[in-house]
Write a protein that holds these residues in place. Sequence first.
Motif, PDB file in Angstrom:
ATOM      1  N   ARG A   3      11.697  16.981  16.969  1.00  0.00           N
ATOM      2  CA  ARG A   3      11.953  16.594  15.587  1.00  0.00           C
ATOM      3  C   ARG A   3      13.375  16.075  15.428  1.00  0.00           C
ATOM      4  N   THR A   4      14.313  16.751  16.096  1.00  0.00           N
ATOM      5  CA  THR A   4      15.709  16.325  15.998  1.00  0.00           C
ATOM      6  C   THR A   4      15.889  14.920  16.545  1.00  0.00           C
ATOM      7  N   VAL A 239      17.779  18.213   9.191  1.00  0.00           N
ATOM      8  CA  VAL A 239      16.628  18.981   9.654  1.00  0.00           C
ATOM      9  C   VAL A 239      16.330  20.146   8.723  1.00  0.00           C
TER      10      VAL A 239
END
Length: 352
Positions: A3-4, A239
């Motif tokens: 995701r990062t 995030v």
Amino acid sequence: MTRTESVIGAPHRPRIAVGVFILASVAALILSVGVGSVTVSPDRIITVIADHLLPWTIPTSATDIETRIIWEFRLPRALLGFVVGAALAVAGAVLQAVVRNPLADPFVFGVSSGASVAAVATLTLATGALAVVSVPIAAFAGALATTLIVFLLAQQRGRVTPNRLVLAGVAMSYLLSSITSYLVLRASSPGEGVTSVLSWLSGSLAAAEWDGLGLPSAVLVITIAVLVLLARVLNAFLVGDETAASLGIDVGRVRLVLFVITSLLVGVVVAVSGAIGFVGLVVPHAMRMIVGSDHRWLLPSSALAGGLLLVVVDIVARTVLAPTELPVGLLTAAIGAPFFLWLLRRSGRSAT
């Protein structure tokens, strides 16, 4: 892909993009200085600048009138436009990361209005040297106070809600605009002073001077340097607060520091240019599409693109209805308002 990694974006574009924006910015600055009621060729612009900065080099071929037009009027204005656009774009990029809201923008959130009402209060209520000295300080204080109020109003059960953030910002913007109108109406010398204040509130670079460039330029350079050092923190905010806290970041304290930084940026540029909206909304989104969301590249590219945008808009403002000059803020609003509505609709769809 994690995701990062998806948040940060592809690493191969940023260097090329930054290089292109640097070249485009230089070209736009030269064009801005060259166009007007008196057209000046690029070679004469370069020789005039070189003659002032490097007097031992080749003497300028420009006439005295051209030299004065370039050095005293157009170059300070072009540079101020670049600094203002860069500062607003950087402030928008930081706000969007800190609150994780794509609609975040100093103008939409009422931060520009807070700076404006404090600056106008100083201009209309203070006199003489006090007004000149205190306008940037007042604008910064107004921007910071508005940012903190909007943030507090947007909290629900200790967490910031994006929808409440937008509503609180819009409400504060309307409230502060009405206060500004009242201050203008009750000004002791209504004639030309009020006219100049109203023009300033619409966003204008017409009063640009070398003396007014130092403070906003210094603040811009220092804050960008600090923010680039905090790039990983800003990436973590994207995030989520939980992820940022798990990395050892004091979320509340860092968020407050970032609010102060953005308020400082907005305050100093509003003090010299008035309220110019939507630059901080449009530019960071465009840059994310090009360089990704890694703030090590997003911040400098947003600064360059924001400066470039405002220089180009100022050229249009000066020339499209010449000799009449349009307020820069009106043109940025014409560009930014449809973009804001599109973004608002897109955000609504993604939330359903």
